[in-house]
Each structure stands twice: as structure tokens, then as C-alpha cells.
Design an enzyme around this catalytic site. Structure first.
Site, PDB file in Angstrom:
ATOM      1  N   VAL A  61       0.728  -1.081  -0.151  1.00  0.00           N
ATOM      2  CA  VAL A  61       0.135   0.008   0.042  1.00  0.00           C
ATOM      3  C   VAL A  61       1.056   1.309  -0.079  1.00  0.00           C
ATOM      4  O   VAL A  61       1.697   1.426   0.925  1.00  0.00           O
ATOM      5  CB  VAL A  61      -0.774   0.218   1.275  1.00  0.00           C
ATOM      6  CG1 VAL A  61      -1.596   1.395   1.338  1.00  0.00           C
ATOM      7  CG2 VAL A  61      -1.879  -1.081   1.210  1.00  0.00           C
ATOM      8  N   ALA A 106       4.766   3.922   2.802  1.00  0.00           N
ATOM      9  CA  ALA A 106       4.104   2.700   2.329  1.00  0.00           C
ATOM     10  C   ALA A 106       4.028   1.597   3.234  1.00  0.00           C
ATOM     11  O   ALA A 106       4.871   1.813   4.396  1.00  0.00           O
ATOM     12  CB  ALA A 106       4.959   2.506   1.024  1.00  0.00           C
ATOM     13  N   LYS A 107       3.471   0.537   3.110  1.00  0.00           N
ATOM     14  CA  LYS A 107       3.818  -0.527   3.804  1.00  0.00           C
ATOM     15  C   LYS A 107       3.288  -1.760   3.078  1.00  0.00           C
ATOM     16  O   LYS A 107       2.594  -1.769   2.058  1.00  0.00           O
ATOM     17  CB  LYS A 107       2.865  -0.575   5.155  1.00  0.00           C
ATOM     18  CG  LYS A 107       3.598  -1.422   6.198  1.00  0.00           C
ATOM     19  CD  LYS A 107       4.426  -0.680   7.009  1.00  0.00           C
ATOM     20  CE  LYS A 107       5.033  -1.073   8.171  1.00  0.00           C
ATOM     21  NZ  LYS A 107       5.724  -0.336   8.883  1.00  0.00           N
ATOM     22  N   GLY A 108       3.737  -2.893   3.360  1.00  0.00           N
ATOM     23  CA  GLY A 108       3.747  -4.274   2.526  1.00  0.00           C
ATOM     24  C   GLY A 108       3.421  -5.482   3.856  1.00  0.00           C
ATOM     25  O   GLY A 108       3.975  -5.305   4.814  1.00  0.00           O
TER      26      GLY A 108
END
Ligand code: GLU
Length: 423
Positions: A61, A106-108
Site C-alpha cells: 500500500v 508505504a507498507k507491505g
């Protein structure tokens, strides 16, 4: 009364709205910050060691890019889900803005319990996930890093997979890599080190001598473990620590190096630790134990309206992302407990990630002293900016941090003539 199910994304929006309101912003000026700019959900087929096929779900995201490329870690956890990753991505935008480093957020994540996978299965999972998110990442686009249950080794696999597709080595695509392949010295310890820098400064500002205080740390992974080790080396009393299996306590201070040594064998967990004078307590007892500084360093949703009334610490330093719910925040504020928010307290990791990325761009390797000095400088500057803002607006440090972040991001958006300037 039934309590509402916790949703980190709704929690993030609630805090964002409170802070925007305190800043006197019109809704149009911050509305875009509620939504990620881009979200990707991927399926990750993995051939397991026994020959069967399993399909895992993964996410990346990208929340906001007004201040620079997207930046943020990747977590492997059985409870990872889109709303959690969305909240974590937004928190990265806010954290980078508070630290004033030139990144968005962001992050995953992958919904997986990595303890149930062999190393070969983890490598295959990581490589396939990387190919799935490959169109989104890159040293100028979006730079992943470690988060819960991922580490330098996993970053090495991501960098290698990305580089294979590009046809040449691209170290700057991830940070938190092993030092031998372009990682920064001091990065692995940076989040924990940053937490101790902020805790010390905050205690001093509150008129408390950091050496005289007691510390309880929930979670003894990379962040909590490093913070515990640094505090111990500095001669401070860490009286309680925990992991997923339970917690231990010793009122005159635990032997942290012995505990870390015991846990370095991955088959061991704290419930089996029997160090001299260490008493076994529950996770809940750790959170509410009699200490000056409580450091939640595990996951979200730990300090809630259920236990906030029982917290005895004077200061909570959030080493984890999102450990305190909005409802709990209010209770802690009413009780006069000072909360140092995650987006300030745990920014040390991404700050040294930034240094790593800069070193990669310049093909340089800094010395540990330089890294640690710069880290301290950036953390203390961020701390002062947040304190000044919370004093000016007569509000909590969480509100202060969010206001600093929102100001910086919306200003960048306006200067770019982007959608945030549509007000
Ligand atoms: N996962 C860490 C965090 O939540 C570090 C992110 C990074 O270095 O990009 O801040």
C-alpha cells in the site's frame, strides 16, 4: 457493554481528524490523507517442501508521495490484512514527515505465520511476492525495509530478485540489507536506539533522572531487544520483558544479555527462561506493572480501554506502531500519563534507512559513529518540533506529532499544486 472491534485504519483516521481539527484545517485540505494513493493485493503461489502448492495473500500500500518516494517495511504475520497495512502505510507518511526525511509512506505485508515455513519456503515466498510488487517498487519509487518478522536476510532476497529483473545490481531498492551487500552499519539497531534516545530526553524534560527509573518492555524482538540491551548497557533497570510466550520480571533489574543469549537459540522462548530471581508474569501484568517507563514494542492494539486505567507507568514510549487505541489515549491523557507517539518514538529505523539509501546512491559507507550521531541529531530535532507544537497547541504529544506531520505533508502537496491544494 460490548467493545467495538479494533480497526487500525479507523483508528488512524480518528487521530488524523482530531489533529487536522486542532490545526484548523478545512476538510478539503486533509481529506486525501485518509486514503492511500495506491493499493495492491497479490496472490503468492508457493511450492511447499512436501510438494503441495499453497497460495498466500500479500499487499503493498502506497499512502502518500507528496514529500518524496514511498517508504516503509514489509511484515510477515498471520493477521496481516488490508486495513492494517493501510494504517501502517499512513503512519509511515506521518513518521517520515515528523523526522523530516524526504519520503512519503508505504507498507507491505504477507498473511503468513513465518514460523511455520522452512527457510527454502520463505525464500520462494519472498521472491514471488517481490515479482508481484515489482512494478511498484524501485529506489526512486518505493523502498521497502524490514518490519515484524522480516530482517536483513529477507531484504537481501528482495534486492536480489529485483536486481535479476533489472539485469544489474540495485542495492537502493530496499533498506535494512546485510552490511556486506550495501546495508548501513547501525541500521539493525536503529529503531531500538532511537527509542532510548527519545525516552531519555523525555525523562529529562519531565525532571526525572533516566538512571533512576525502571523500564518495562513488551516484546523482545529486534526493536524491544535492542532497546533493552542499550538501557542495560547504560546501567538502567529493565524490570520486565516479554515475548509471544509470556513475560518475566525482576524488580531490581533483569539480566538482559543473558536473556538475549538464551533467546538467540530460536527454539527457546521466555516461558522457559529461568534466570536467577526472574519471576514469570503474564503479558497483561507486564503492561500494568509498577514501572516509570513502559515501552510497548510488539504490535498494534495493546493498550486499550480495558487496561489503560491500570497502567502505572509515568511515560509510555511507543516503540511498536499503533500500540495504543484512540479510546485508551484519552484515558491515559486524563490520568496524566505522558505518551510519546510511535510516529516519533520509533522513527529511528526509517531515519537510518534513509542514511542507507543515501549511502547507496553515493556508493559510500559511513562509520558507525557518524550514523549514530546523525541519528541522534535527527531524533532530537523531531522531538523538539513535536514538543514545541504540542505546547503551542496545548495538546498531547500524539496530537503535536500529527500536527507537525500534517502541516509538512499538506504544505508539500500545496507547493506541488497537487490534489491536496484543491481547497
Ligand atoms: N518498519 C519500520 C517502521 O515501521 C522501518 C521502515 C523503514 O525503514 O522503511 O518504521
Amino acid at each position: 457493554m460490548e467493545t467495538k472491534a479494533y480497526n487500525p485504519y479507523e483508528n488512524m483516521i480518528a487521530v488524523l481528524e482530531q489533529a487536522a481539527d486542532k490545526l484548523g484545517l478545512k476538510q478539503d485540505e486533509y481529506e486525501t490523507l485518509k486514503y492511500p494513493e495506491r493499493e495492491l493485493t497479490v496472490s503468492i503461489p508457493v511450492r511447499m517442501d512436501d510438494g503441495t502448492l499453497k497460495v498466500f495473500e500479500g499487499y503493498r500500500v502506497q499512502h502518500n508521495s507528496a514529500r518524496g518516494p514511498y517508504k516503509g517495511g514489509i511484515r510477515y504475520h498471520q493477521n496481516a490484512n488490508p486495513d492494517e497495512v493501510k494504517a501502517l502505510a499512513a503512519w509511515m507518511s506521518f513518521k517520515c514527515a515528523v523526522a523530516n526525511i524526504p519520503y512519503g509512506g508505504a507498507k507491505g505485508g504477507i498473511k503468513v505465520d513465518p514460523r511455520k515455513l522452512s527457510k527454502d519456503e520463505l525464500i520462494r515466498l519472498t521472491r514471488r511476492y517481490t515479482t508481484r510488487i515489482l512494478p511498484l517498487i524501485g529506489p526512486d519509487q518505493d523502498i521497502p525495509a524490514p518490519d515484524v518478522n522480516t530482517n536483513g536476510e529477507v531484504m537481501g532476497w528482495i534486492m536480489d530478485t529485483y536486481s535479476m529483473f533489472k539485469g544489474h545490481s540495485v542495492p537502493g531498492v530496499v533498506t535494512g540489507k546485510p552490511i556486506e551487500i550495501g546495508g548501513s552499519i547501525g541500521r539493525a539497531e536503529a529503531t531500538g536506539r532511537g527509542v532510548t534516545i527519545i525516552a531519555e530526553k523525555c525523562l529529562e524534560d519531565e525532571g526525572l533522572d533516566p538512571k533512576e527509573q525502571t523500564y518495562a518492555i513488551q516484546g523482545i524482538g529486534n526493536v524491544g531487544g535492542t532497546a533493552a540491551a542499550i538501557l542495560y548497557e547504560e546501567g538502567k533497570k529493565v524490570i520486565a520483558v516479554s515475548d509471544w510466550s509470556g513475560a518475566v520480571m525482576k524488580k531490581d533489574g533483569l539480566n538482559i544479555p543473558e536473556i538475549r543469549e538464551f533467546l538467540s537459540d530460536r527454539k527457546n522462548c521466555l516461558k522457559d527462561y529461568n534466570g536467577e530471581g526472574a519471576e514469570h508474569i503474564t503479558n497483561e501484568e507486564l503492561l500494568t506493572c509498577d514501572c516509570t517507563v513502559l515501552i510497548p514494542a510488539a504490535l498494534e492494539n495493546q493498550i486499550t480501554e480495558e487496561n489503560a486505567g491500570d497502567i502505572k507507568a509515568k511515560i509510555v514510549v511507543e516503540a511498536a506502531n499503533g500500540p495504543t487505541t484512540v479510546e485508551a489515549d484519552k484515558i491515559l491523557e486524563e490520568r496524566g500519563i505522558l505518551v510519546v507517539p510511535d510516529i516519533l518514538a520509533n522513527a529511528g529505523g526509517v531515519v537510518v534507512s534513509y542514511f542507507e539509501w543515501v549511502q547507496n546512491i553515493q556508493s559510500m559507507a559511513w562509520e558507525l559513529d557518524e550514523v549514530n550521531q546523525m541519528l541522534k541529531k535527527v531524533m532530537l530535532k523531531a522531538y523538539n518540533d513535536v514538543r514545541t507544537m504540542s505546547k503551542e497547541k496545548d495538546s498531547t504529544m500524539r496530537m503535536g506529532a500529527y500536527m507537525v506531520a500534517i502541516n509538512r505533508i499538506t504544505t508539500a502537496g500545496k507547493l506541488r499544486g497537487g490534489p491536496i491544494s484543491m481547497a
